[in-house]
Design a protein around this motif. Structure first.
Motif, PDB file in Angstrom:
ATOM      1  N   ASP A  63      -7.655  -6.482   5.291  1.00 10.12           N
ATOM      2  CA  ASP A  63      -8.000  -5.785   4.102  1.00 10.12           C
ATOM      3  C   ASP A  63      -9.469  -6.144   3.515  1.00 10.12           C
ATOM      4  OD1 ASP A  63      -6.471  -3.817   1.994  1.00 10.12           O
ATOM      5  OD2 ASP A  63      -7.923  -5.281   0.954  1.00 10.12           O
TER       6      ASP A  63
ATOM      7  N   HIS B  66       0.858  -1.092  -0.023  1.00  4.75           N
ATOM      8  CA  HIS B  66      -0.123   0.096  -0.038  1.00  4.75           C
ATOM      9  C   HIS B  66       0.806   1.203  -0.005  1.00  4.75           C
ATOM     10  CE1 HIS B  66      -3.253  -2.562   0.672  1.00  4.75           C
ATOM     11  NE2 HIS B  66      -4.347  -1.487   0.776  1.00  4.75           N
TER      12      HIS B  66
ATOM     13  N   ARG C 261     -11.202   9.742  -2.919  1.00  3.34           N
ATOM     14  CA  ARG C 261     -10.088   8.691  -2.677  1.00  3.34           C
ATOM     15  C   ARG C 261      -8.916   8.750  -3.644  1.00  3.34           C
ATOM     16  NH1 ARG C 261     -10.099   2.787  -0.943  1.00  3.34           N
ATOM     17  NH2 ARG C 261      -8.888   1.661  -2.500  1.00  3.34           N
TER      18      ARG C 261
ATOM     19  N   CYS D 185      -0.446  -1.033  -4.738  1.00  4.16           N
ATOM     20  CA  CYS D 185      -1.963  -0.445  -4.896  1.00  4.16           C
ATOM     21  C   CYS D 185      -2.105   0.971  -5.349  1.00  4.16           C
ATOM     22  CB  CYS D 185      -2.318  -0.363  -3.241  1.00  4.16           C
ATOM     23  SG  CYS D 185      -2.519  -1.781  -2.685  1.00  4.16           S
TER      24      CYS D 185
ATOM     25  N   HIS E  63      -3.601  -9.415  -2.552  1.00  3.04           N
ATOM     26  CA  HIS E  63      -4.685 -10.427  -3.157  1.00  3.04           C
ATOM     27  C   HIS E  63      -4.106 -11.098  -4.262  1.00  3.04           C
ATOM     28  CE1 HIS E  63      -6.735  -8.492   0.078  1.00  3.04           C
ATOM     29  NE2 HIS E  63      -6.971  -7.134  -0.507  1.00  3.04           N
TER      30      HIS E  63
HETATM   31 FE1  SF4 Z   1      -4.842  -2.237  -2.642  1.00  4.62          FE
HETATM   32 FE2  SF4 Z   1      -6.801  -0.880  -4.033  1.00  4.62          FE
HETATM   33 FE3  SF4 Z   1      -6.782  -3.441  -3.660  1.00  4.62          FE
HETATM   34 FE4  SF4 Z   1      -7.215  -1.934  -1.522  1.00  4.62          FE
HETATM   35  S1  SF4 Z   1      -8.611  -1.951  -3.209  1.00  4.62           S
HETATM   36  S2  SF4 Z   1      -6.040  -3.862  -1.691  1.00  4.62           S
HETATM   37  S3  SF4 Z   1      -5.965  -0.218  -2.139  1.00  4.62           S
HETATM   38  S4  SF4 Z   1      -5.531  -2.460  -4.715  1.00  4.62           S
END
Ligand code: SF4
Ligand code: MIC
Length: 643
Positions: free
Chosen positions: A119, A65, A384, A357, A101
């Motif tokens: 998360d 992140h 965001r 991210c 992920h």
């Molecule tokens: Fe990262 Fe975006 Fe996935 Fe959240 S939604 S884990 S910030 S890539």
């Protein structure tokens, strides 16, 4: 009676309670994952349990992140995470290895396992057939200690897929269609289970895209069966030995059914400022686009990038568009490098971004004032991206690539590229050298930005104060606790708390702190679906630090409700929705007899300004009531050997 796939996994992991919808149950957690932005708190909390090492089957700490590293804070956080992982028996995935992920799906997720991650997009592993849920850092810390995870036994909705997708229509369009139907609120304590002959037409990464964005509906998780495609994916990762076949029984009974004919779907987009605000791309065609970003944990797999590249091949990005591409993992980046896809992207004018991210969390790539940004990510919440005036649209990689060429919203079905040969390879370029396995020998390093998680005090006999803020419906955790430029204060609660509700009411933090310093208990008044989005427990810890003792709302989302209880903030719901209109910001409020009300779960909110008594219900399990009484879970004596 046959079982759903969800209940099959839950029954194998059940520690307490009965598998009956709506009952409070606890389950054994096999795997945990954390990421750096929630991870520092989670490991500080784990340390406070006093255990020498983690007790679950597999714990992985990802750094994905906060990788922009403006200032010393992020690098210090990474060093803390690396050293604490080594000491406590956690595998550390270094910055550069990719988004948690995507990497977890490639290297660790397995059918039939339970996974808890700090998360909200942890359900991505549902594409593999894992029961994977997001939770606050403290719940994940407890799972690492081997303590069972509590949840409400979910209702299970069958989403039956028929047929197959037409060219240029993608997995993203499937989940946007699901979001159009189910919306972003009202799906608490629900699991989506995908079935039907259409499932076999989807690869594991495509299933993961769909499971990933189930989080936007607010469901506990989403599940796909583990079938031959799952086996093939695991084989391509050299992990076939972990495969087990898993699916619902033919006579399984579901609580609801939603059928989708994949062949009828067309490219869709989620419009500002909610992933549930769906329109057809064909309706948006011609709208000028300024930025296109391909990546994030939703759509950054090898085939996603191959498809985008096939569309971009031979073209140059429109002069008015900035195109960024962030591969989801180092594995994906190596594979697109080896087969020439990266070159195609670079030739087309793409800016190659780190496997992280990044843009998705507003950590960089903030769009220009009032610009239009198309992204393959999963959230387009207000502000965001770091630019409040920008309009963010969530689309498939195909729509993103086609629009990047044309400079306007473009239906990718107009493209002449051939995507039919793009499939998951039989063998992926596996390289685990960016994982560090524990040696149990390092000294834990803590930079000056890393502080201890603060504790709340026990529920007092008098809960009296003001409505410090009144907010509307669908307030996300991004509204409550901004990320982006503020993300580097995640390990420093007093500093991070200065930004609570920054984009909604910048004066909130100062006002709340000064009322707290006068000895008052603060109230947040909210509409429906309060706390949707992220699992960040900071959205509870920081308001708590500012003296907030109760959130009084029309409804509260699952992960946020748990985080509130974990930190001793009362989650209260209006018995009559209409009463929400009556309480105003600044009203003088008191919860009458809070201690006995906690027992009964029935509260009366006295609004002294309006001279009203408003009935409320506590939204908490018996276990959560106990933690609310003592002021949060960190104040409880936790027995790590209770499993
Ligand atoms: Fe990262 Fe975006 Fe996935 Fe959240 S939604 S884990 S910030 S890539
Ligand atoms: C998000 O996508 O909102 C995040 C950033 O990944 C969060 C976690 C966080 O706030 O650190 C999430 O989804 O839980």
């Amino acid at each position: 009676m046959g079982q759903t796939q969800c209940y099959k996994i839950l029954s194998k992991h059940l520690v307490s309670g009965t598998l009956k919808q709506g009952e409070s149950i606890s389950i054994r957690i096999d795997q945990t994952l954390t990421q750096d932005a929630t991870g520092t708190m989670a490991y500080l909390e784990f340390e406070s349990l006093g255990l020498d090492r983690v007790r679950n089957e597999l714990a992985v700490s990802y750094v994905d992140h906060n990788t922009v590293q403006v200032g010393f804070e992020n690098a210090d956080d990474h060093e803390y995470l690396r050293t604490v992982a080594d000491r406590k028996g956690v595998i550390y995935s270094r910055a550069g290895n990719g988004i948690c992920h995507q990497v977890h799906l490639e290297r660790f997720a397995l059918p039939g396992k339970t996974l808890l991650g700090s998360d909200s997009h942890t359900p991505t592993a549902g594409g593999m057939g894992s029961f994977a849920a997001g939770a606050g850092g403290l719940d994940v810390a407890l799972a690492m200690a081997g303590i069972p995870f509590s949840l409400i036994c979910p209702r299970v909705v069958e989403i039956r897929l028929h047929g197959s997708l037409k060219p240029f229509v993608s997995a993203k369009d499937v989940i946007l269609h699901v979001l159009e139907h189910f919306g972003v609120k009202g799906n608490v304590n629900t699991v989506f289970e995908y079935t039907g002959d259409g499932v076999k037409t989807l690869s594991v990464p495509e299933r993961a895209t769909i499971a990933n964005m189930g989080a936007e509906c607010g469901v506990t998780t989403s599940l796909f069966p583990a079938d031959e495609n799952t086996r093939a994916f695991l084989r391509s990762q050299g992990r076939e030995d972990g495969f087990v076949e898993l699916r619902a029984d033919d006579d399984a009974i579901y609580d609801d059914l939603f059928e989708i004919d994949l062949s009828q779907l067309e490219p869709l987009a989620a419009c500002p400022h909610s992933p549930g605000n769906i329109k057809k791309v064909s309706e948006l065609e011609g709208m000028a686009v300024n930025q296109v970003l391909i990546g994030s944990c939703t759509n950054s797999s090898y085939t996603d990038l191959k498809k985008a590249a096939a569309i971009l091949k031979g073209h140059t990005v429109s002069p008015s568009v900035s195109l960024g591409v962030a591969p989801g993992s180092r594995e994906v980046l190596m594979m697109i490098t080896e087969d020439g896809t990266l070159e195609t992207l670079i030739k087309a004018g793409a800016r190659i971004l780190e496997s992280a991210c990044g843009f998705c969390i507003g950590n960089h790539q903030s769009p220009g004032t009032e610009s239009v940004s198309l992204r393959t990510s999963n959230r387009n919440f207000y502000a965001r991206s770091g630019t409040a005036s920008a309009s963010l649209y969530l689309v498939s990689p195909e729509t993103a690539a086609a629009s990047a060429i044309m400079g306007v919203f473009t239906d990718p079905r107009a493209c002449d590229a051939d995507l039919s040969e793009i499939k998951m390879p039989e063998k992926c370029l596996v390289d685990d050298s960016m994982f560090i396995h524990p040696s149990y020998s390092l000294e834990i390093k803590r930079g000056p930005n890393i502080g201890q998680p603060p504790k709340n005090t026990a529920l007092p006999e008098t809960v009296k104060g003001h409505a410090v803020i009144k907010v509307g419906d669908k307030i996300t955790t991004d509204h409550i606790m901004p990320a982006g430029a503020r993300l580097k204060y995640r390990s420093n609660i007093p500093r991070y708390a200065e930004f609570v509700f920054e984009s909604v009411d910048p004066a909130f933090a100062e006002r709340a702190a000064s009322l707290r310093d006068k000895g008052e208990c603060g109230f947040i008044i909210a509409g429906a679906s309060y706390g949707q989005g992220s699992s960040r427990e900071h959205a509870a810890i920081c308001p708590m630090y500012l003296g907030i003792r109760a959130v009084v709302a029309v409804s509260i989302e699952r992960i946020h409700q748990a985080n509130l209880c974990n930190f001793g903030i009362l989650p209260l719901l209006f018995d009559n929705e209409d009463d929400y209109r009556k309480v105003e910001q600044g009203d003088e409020l008191e919860l009458l007899s809070p201690l006995s009300s906690l027992e009964s779960g029935k509260f009366i909110l006295h609004d002294a300004t309006k001279n009203l008594d408003i009935p409320l219900s506590l939204f908490a399990s018996e276990e959560q009531k106990a933690m609310l009484r003592v002021g949060g879970r960190l104040n409880e004596v936790i027995h790590a050997d209770q499993n």
